[in-house]
Design a protein around this motif. Structure first.
Motif, PDB file in Angstrom:
ATOM      1  N   UNK A 163      32.716  46.221  45.779  1.00  0.00           N
ATOM      2  CA  UNK A 163      34.013  45.627  45.448  1.00  0.00           C
ATOM      3  C   UNK A 163      35.110  46.502  46.040  1.00  0.00           C
ATOM      4  N   UNK A 164      36.010  45.894  46.784  1.00  0.00           N
ATOM      5  CA  UNK A 164      37.082  46.626  47.431  1.00  0.00           C
ATOM      6  C   UNK A 164      38.114  47.096  46.416  1.00  0.00           C
ATOM      7  N   UNK A 165      38.492  48.367  46.529  1.00  0.00           N
ATOM      8  CA  UNK A 165      39.535  48.976  45.693  1.00  0.00           C
ATOM      9  C   UNK A 165      39.233  48.860  44.201  1.00  0.00           C
ATOM     10  N   UNK A 166      37.966  48.819  43.853  1.00  0.00           N
ATOM     11  CA  UNK A 166      37.555  48.764  42.444  1.00  0.00           C
ATOM     12  C   UNK A 166      36.500  49.817  42.204  1.00  0.00           C
ATOM     13  N   UNK A 167      36.676  50.546  41.130  1.00  0.00           N
ATOM     14  CA  UNK A 167      35.671  51.537  40.751  1.00  0.00           C
ATOM     15  C   UNK A 167      34.607  50.860  39.894  1.00  0.00           C
ATOM     16  N   UNK A 185      34.477  43.511  32.121  1.00  0.00           N
ATOM     17  CA  UNK A 185      35.659  44.079  31.464  1.00  0.00           C
ATOM     18  C   UNK A 185      36.267  42.999  30.583  1.00  0.00           C
ATOM     19  N   UNK A 186      37.238  43.400  29.761  1.00  0.00           N
ATOM     20  CA  UNK A 186      37.915  42.471  28.854  1.00  0.00           C
ATOM     21  C   UNK A 186      39.135  41.855  29.539  1.00  0.00           C
ATOM     22  N   UNK A 187      39.355  40.578  29.275  1.00  0.00           N
ATOM     23  CA  UNK A 187      40.494  39.878  29.859  1.00  0.00           C
ATOM     24  C   UNK A 187      41.763  40.204  29.093  1.00  0.00           C
ATOM     25  N   UNK A 188      42.810  40.575  29.808  1.00  0.00           N
ATOM     26  CA  UNK A 188      44.133  40.809  29.234  1.00  0.00           C
ATOM     27  C   UNK A 188      45.124  39.967  30.026  1.00  0.00           C
ATOM     28  N   UNK A 189      46.307  39.686  29.447  1.00  0.00           N
ATOM     29  CA  UNK A 189      47.233  38.758  30.112  1.00  0.00           C
ATOM     30  C   UNK A 189      47.606  39.136  31.534  1.00  0.00           C
ATOM     31  N   UNK A 190      47.764  40.437  31.834  1.00  0.00           N
ATOM     32  CA  UNK A 190      48.212  40.810  33.175  1.00  0.00           C
ATOM     33  C   UNK A 190      47.124  40.643  34.231  1.00  0.00           C
ATOM     34  N   UNK A 191      45.907  40.230  33.839  1.00  0.00           N
ATOM     35  CA  UNK A 191      44.856  39.956  34.819  1.00  0.00           C
ATOM     36  C   UNK A 191      44.896  38.515  35.325  1.00  0.00           C
ATOM     37  N   UNK A 192      45.787  37.710  34.750  1.00  0.00           N
ATOM     38  CA  UNK A 192      45.887  36.335  35.214  1.00  0.00           C
ATOM     39  C   UNK A 192      46.359  36.316  36.669  1.00  0.00           C
ATOM     40  N   UNK A 193      45.594  35.660  37.536  1.00  0.00           N
ATOM     41  CA  UNK A 193      45.927  35.609  38.948  1.00  0.00           C
ATOM     42  C   UNK A 193      45.435  36.790  39.756  1.00  0.00           C
ATOM     43  N   UNK A 194      44.730  37.722  39.108  1.00  0.00           N
ATOM     44  CA  UNK A 194      44.211  38.897  39.814  1.00  0.00           C
ATOM     45  C   UNK A 194      43.020  38.513  40.685  1.00  0.00           C
ATOM     46  N   UNK A 195      43.008  39.008  41.947  1.00  0.00           N
ATOM     47  CA  UNK A 195      41.925  38.706  42.886  1.00  0.00           C
ATOM     48  C   UNK A 195      40.977  39.889  43.010  1.00  0.00           C
ATOM     49  N   UNK A 196      39.690  39.574  43.219  1.00  0.00           N
ATOM     50  CA  UNK A 196      38.656  40.579  43.397  1.00  0.00           C
ATOM     51  C   UNK A 196      37.901  40.258  44.687  1.00  0.00           C
ATOM     52  N   UNK A 197      37.794  41.267  45.555  1.00  0.00           N
ATOM     53  CA  UNK A 197      37.172  41.105  46.866  1.00  0.00           C
ATOM     54  C   UNK A 197      35.912  41.944  46.953  1.00  0.00           C
ATOM     55  N   UNK A 198      34.837  41.339  47.496  1.00  0.00           N
ATOM     56  CA  UNK A 198      33.562  42.037  47.688  1.00  0.00           C
ATOM     57  C   UNK A 198      33.247  42.083  49.186  1.00  0.00           C
TER      58      UNK A 198
END
Length: 401
Positions: A163-167, A185-198
């Motif tokens: 995963x890019x830029x993820x520990x 991980x647990x979902x929190x409001x500021x993760x809405x719209x967050x992208x994850x790249x592999x």
């Protein structure tokens, strides 16, 4: 004898190997060579003989099985046969093509000669659809457990996933067909719209990527739990626990009847029932994550108002006092009336008894009147008194009828 027989057989085998090697060295100029190719590329295996004879035929085998020369990907290239060069060409390599290849040379003047084995090592390429980024749910609520997974094909050699830029400490897991890494991980409001790249990469592999975007709702579900479900009396302590899908950053506020702010910064609350509280009062817990995301829940207090003492409910005290005073006043008035009547009757009895006693003791005959001696035409009334007669008062002739 048996020992000598075994020795002879071994000597014969060694001699044959030497003769074959000598024959090959005199016949085969170059052996097919082992190669490493990527899946989808082409591979060539070539054998070169010392002499080019039109009567010589070369047949290719893979792992001891005849190569199908009618496969459109297979070519027997013999354009240079006059120079003794024979080539097996395989186009668009597939995973099933890896293995050991050798040629069988049928030389007219020398017989059949087999070449050495040449290994085809294949670098497998994941299918075009890989890597694939997946997640368990399309939409997550706050504090749901989120799982983001990066999947690729289980090939040889195995590609790397990251995963890019993820520990993440997730190691690569695998089964017969796939490999994958995951993050949770647990979902929190500021993760809405967050992208994850592999990223998928490896030896002689071009890097490939996949991406996924999270959808996290801003709805906070809140519930208030009571330590005990019972009817509380004044002086009891109610313990309430505000639970919900909130994160460590959440702030808490507690209210009674949505007006009085009674506590902050804690999801636990203890309330001591006092005289100012009534049955049915609402206690509200409000959770604020990141403004304006918030949620709240309420619970109604169950207070046993029938058990309130005089000190705990002043309105009821006043009512009770009024009832008691009114009752006592009525009783006192009734007793006073009865007492007055009894005293009056007693005084009258005492007075009558005393008066009769005096009369009988002092002049009992004065009450007798001789009506018979009086004339019929007249009536005379004589009053007897205990006082001496007044000499100054005389009877008037007018009083005698």
């Amino acid at each position: 004898m048996e020992r000598n027989s075994n020795l002879k057989r071994h000597l014969c085998a060694i001699i044959m190997i030497c003769l074959i090697s000598e024959l090959q060295s005199q016949t085969i100029l170059s052996q097919p060579k082992s190669i490493t190719k990527k899946e989808g590329e082409s591979a060539d295996f070539t054998v070169t003989l010392y002499e080019g004879d039109p009567r010589t035929t070369v047949t290719w085998y893979k792992d001891g099985i005849l190569v199908d020369k009618y496969d459109p990907r297979i070519t027997y290239d013999e354009e240079e046969r006059e120079k003794g060069q024979y080539t097996l060409r395989i186009a668009s390599l597939k995973r099933s093509d890896k293995g050991n290849y050798n040629a069988k040379c049928e030389i007219y003047s020398q017989g059949d000669i087999n070449t050495q084995n040449a290994e085809l090592t294949l670098i497998e390429i994941p299918a075009e659809k890989y890597p694939i980024c997946t997640t368990w749910k399309n939409t997550y609520n706050i504090m749901d457990l989120v799982n983001v997974t990066c999947v690729s094909e289980n090939i040889n050699p195995q590609p790397n996933l990251k995963f890019e830029r993820r520990k993440t400490n997730s190691s690569i897991l695998s089964n017969e067909t796939n490999i994958w890494i995951s993050m949770e991980f647990r979902a929190v409001p500021n993760l809405n719209g967050q992208s994850y790249t592999c990223r998928q990469f490896g030896d002689r592999l071009s890097a490939e990527y996949c991406e996924i975007t999270l959808n996290v709702t801003n709805k906070i579900n809140v519930t208030i739990l009571e330590q005990e479900d019972k009817l509380y009396d004044v002086g009891n302590i109610i313990k309430l626990h505000c639970i919900g899908n909130y994160s460590k950053r959440a702030n808490f506020s507690w209210f009674i009847n949505e007006k009085k702010d009674i506590s902050k910064y804690s999801n636990m609350l203890e309330i001591k029932i006092d005289k100012d509280m009534n049955d049915g009062d609402n206690v509200t817990c409000k959770i604020i994550e990141n403004s304006p995301e918030e949620g709240n829940a309420s619970v109604s207090l169950r207070i046993n108002s029938n058990e309130l003492t005089e000190e705990e409910h002043p309105q009821r005290v006043c009512s009770n006092v009024e009832v008691h005073v009114s009752s006592i006043g009525s009783i006192i008035g009734l007793l006073a009336t009865i007492t007055v009547i009894l005293i009056t009757i007693l005084l009258n009895l005492m007075y009558g008894t005393y008066h009769l006693y005096k009369i009988k003791k002092n002049k009992p005959d004065k009450l007798l009147v001789q009506h018979a001696l009086l004339p019929r035409s007249s009536t005379r009334i004589t009053t007897v008194s205990d006082d001496p007669p007044d000499s100054s008062i005389q009877e008037s002739p007018e009083n005698v009828l």
